[in-house]
Scaffold this motif. Sequence first.
Motif, short mmCIF file in Angstrom:
data_model
loop_
_atom_site.label_atom_id
_atom_site.label_comp_id
_atom_site.label_asym_id
_atom_site.label_seq_id
_atom_site.Cartn_x
_atom_site.Cartn_y
_atom_site.Cartn_z
N CYS A 152 -6.84 -1.92 1.62
CA CYS A 152 -5.75 -2.14 2.58
C CYS A 152 -6.33 -2.39 3.97
O CYS A 152 -7.25 -1.69 4.41
CB CYS A 152 -4.84 -0.92 2.58
SG CYS A 152 -3.50 -1.06 3.78
N CYS A 176 0.85 -1.19 0.00
CA CYS A 176 0.00 0.00 0.00
C CYS A 176 0.89 1.25 0.00
O CYS A 176 1.86 1.33 0.76
CB CYS A 176 -0.89 -0.04 1.24
SG CYS A 176 -1.85 1.46 1.44
N HIS A 235 0.17 4.15 1.00
CA HIS A 235 -0.05 5.08 2.12
C HIS A 235 1.06 4.93 3.16
O HIS A 235 1.78 5.85 3.47
CB HIS A 235 -1.43 4.82 2.74
CG HIS A 235 -1.71 5.66 3.95
ND1 HIS A 235 -2.24 5.15 5.11
CD2 HIS A 235 -1.51 6.99 4.17
CE1 HIS A 235 -2.38 6.12 6.00
NE2 HIS A 235 -1.94 7.26 5.45
N ARG A 236 1.21 3.70 3.69
CA ARG A 236 2.19 3.53 4.76
C ARG A 236 2.94 2.19 4.66
O ARG A 236 3.55 1.75 5.60
CB ARG A 236 1.46 3.62 6.12
CG ARG A 236 2.30 4.02 7.33
CD ARG A 236 2.84 5.44 7.24
NE ARG A 236 1.77 6.40 7.09
CZ ARG A 236 0.92 6.76 8.09
NH1 ARG A 236 1.04 6.26 9.28
NH2 ARG A 236 -0.02 7.64 7.87
N GLY A 237 2.81 1.54 3.50
CA GLY A 237 3.66 0.37 3.26
C GLY A 237 3.12 -0.97 3.70
O GLY A 237 3.84 -1.97 3.68
N MET A 238 1.84 -1.02 4.10
CA MET A 238 1.26 -2.30 4.50
C MET A 238 1.15 -3.24 3.29
O MET A 238 0.94 -2.78 2.15
CB MET A 238 -0.15 -2.03 5.08
CG MET A 238 -0.96 -3.24 5.42
SD MET A 238 -0.18 -4.19 6.75
CE MET A 238 -1.29 -5.60 6.81
N TYR A 283 -4.98 -1.77 6.75
CA TYR A 283 -4.50 -0.86 7.81
C TYR A 283 -5.45 0.35 7.95
O TYR A 283 -6.12 0.50 8.95
CB TYR A 283 -3.06 -0.44 7.48
CG TYR A 283 -2.26 0.08 8.68
CD1 TYR A 283 -2.77 0.09 9.98
CD2 TYR A 283 -0.97 0.59 8.49
CE1 TYR A 283 -2.02 0.57 11.05
CE2 TYR A 283 -0.22 1.07 9.56
CZ TYR A 283 -0.75 1.06 10.83
OH TYR A 283 -0.01 1.54 11.89
N HIS A 284 -5.55 1.20 6.91
CA HIS A 284 -6.43 2.37 7.01
C HIS A 284 -7.53 2.38 5.95
O HIS A 284 -8.27 3.35 5.83
CB HIS A 284 -5.62 3.67 6.89
CG HIS A 284 -4.44 3.72 7.79
ND1 HIS A 284 -3.16 3.40 7.38
CD2 HIS A 284 -4.33 4.00 9.12
CE1 HIS A 284 -2.32 3.51 8.38
NE2 HIS A 284 -2.99 3.87 9.46
N GLY A 285 -7.57 1.33 5.15
CA GLY A 285 -8.70 1.18 4.23
C GLY A 285 -8.56 1.85 2.87
O GLY A 285 -9.55 1.98 2.14
N PHE A 286 -7.36 2.28 2.46
CA PHE A 286 -7.21 2.81 1.10
C PHE A 286 -7.62 1.70 0.12
O PHE A 286 -7.30 0.53 0.32
CB PHE A 286 -5.75 3.21 0.83
CG PHE A 286 -5.36 4.57 1.34
CD1 PHE A 286 -5.92 5.10 2.49
CD2 PHE A 286 -4.40 5.32 0.67
CE1 PHE A 286 -5.54 6.35 2.97
CE2 PHE A 286 -4.01 6.58 1.12
CZ PHE A 286 -4.59 7.09 2.28
FE1 FES Z 1 -2.60 1.09 3.69
FE2 FES Z 1 -2.63 3.01 5.48
S1 FES Z 1 -1.06 1.57 5.08
S2 FES Z 1 -4.20 2.44 4.15
#
Ligand code: FES
Length: 434
Positions: free
Chosen positions: A116, A96, A98-101, A118-121
Amino acid sequence: MIKTKKNLDKMTDNEKVDYLNETVLPEEGSIPAYILADPSIYELEHKNVFMKTWVFIGHESEIPNKNDYMLRDVAGYSVIISRTADNEIKAFYNMCTHRGMKLCRADKGNNASFVCSYHGFNFKNNGDLIGVPLQKDIYGDTLDKSKLGLIEVRIESYKGLLFGTWNEEAEPLTYFLGDFKWYLDILVGRADMEVVGPPQRFILHSNWKIGADNFVGDSYHTMVTHGSIAKLGMVPSATYSKMGYQIHTKNGHGLNLGMPNPDFAFPEDLKSEYKSNLSNEQYEVLANLKNMIGNIFPNLSFLISHTKIKDQLISNTSIRLWKPIDNGKMEVIAWFLVEKNAPEEWKKRSRESFILTFSPSGIFEQDDTEVFTDITQAATGHMPVMKELTYNYTMGLHRKPVTDFAGPGIVYDDKFTEANQRNFYRYWLDLMKG
Ligand code: FES
Ligand code: FE
C-alpha cells in the motif's frame, strides 16, 4: 397521467418501481425513453441490477502466468484479479484494509504481493496481510494480521469468461447462464481461445442499455446504418442481416445467428479441435455461421463477424462491455479473442479485420456509436415530449417461435423481430423491482 422526470426524482424507490411497472411494457412492445436518461433510474439500476447480478470482468487468458494480475471493476468498484502462486484466480476489493487506500494502481502486471502506498502494509496476492512496517515496535503483539486480509470478491468463470458479483446470494454463474451456455460454447468454447492485445477502451456519451439492446436483437439496423459496408462488398448484400435465427433464453440473454454461410470463415486446420469441443449440432451452427451477435445480461455483448478483405473471408471474435460510468455515459471495453492454435498469419489477419470493423476507428463501430449518442441525447431533454416519449418494440409480436432448431431457447427463424429486446427489458424490469 404522465408523470414528469421531476416527479420521479421525488419518488421513493417503491414508487419508482410502481411507475416502472406502469410504463415499461415489454410484452406490449412499449419501452419509455426516460429509462435511458433519468438519473434516479440510473441510481436504482446500480443498486438493483449491477450490484445484484453477475458482471463480466475479463478473460482468464489475460493473466496467463502465476502472479499475473489485472485491475477491473465490479459495478463501479475497483477489483484486483490475481492468479496466485497456486494457479488459482482470485479477486479482491482494491482497498487496503488498514485505512481504505486504493491498494493497486497499475492496470496490469506480475506481482506476488501488493504494498500500500499510504503506510506500506503488504498483502500477498491470495489476500493475506503479510507485512506491516515496524509492526513489533508500534503494535507489540496486539495486531492480528489474519483479521486484516483483503476483502474477497465472488468470481466464477465459464470457458475462460470471468464474472464477478457483490451479491453473495446470486445463483451460481452456471445457472445464471443456463441454456445460453450452448451458444457460448460456440463463441468461446469451440477452441482454446485467448485475448490478444490489451482491450480497447473508449468513452461514449450513451446509456449502456442502447449497446446491449443493439447487440441482443437489433439486426434490423444493419442494412441501413451499415449500408455503406454492403456497397463496399465487404458483406454479401444489404438484406443479409435478416437471414438466420434470433434466440433468447431466461435472464435476459439473447443472440442472433446469421446463417447460412457457404464459406467456412474459421481456420481450416482447427476443424478437428472444433469438433472435439462441440456437439455435432453446435459444430453445424459454427460451420454455417455468417455472424453471431448477442448479449449476456446485463452488459456483455459479443460478436463473431465475417468480413471479406482483399477477396478473403475471415472471421473475428470479440466481446465488449458497455460499462456505465455516469448517467448517459459509458466506457466501452472491447476484447479481441482468437483461437490459440490458429496459424500466426491467420491470427494477425483476424485481428486486422476486428480493428477495421469494430474498434474506435472501425467502420461498423463508428456507424453505431453515432446512433447510440444521438438516442441518448434525444432522451435526455427536459421538454414534455421527451419525458413522455416511448419507443416501439412491437416487431415480431405476431410471430410464433420455431421448434425445429437444434439449440435451446426461444427461437425465431429469421432475425427481424424484437423478441430479444422484449426479453432483455422484461428481465431488467424484474431486477429493478428488487
Ligand atoms: Fe494502506 Fe495505511 S491505508 S497501509
Ligand atoms: Fe451495428
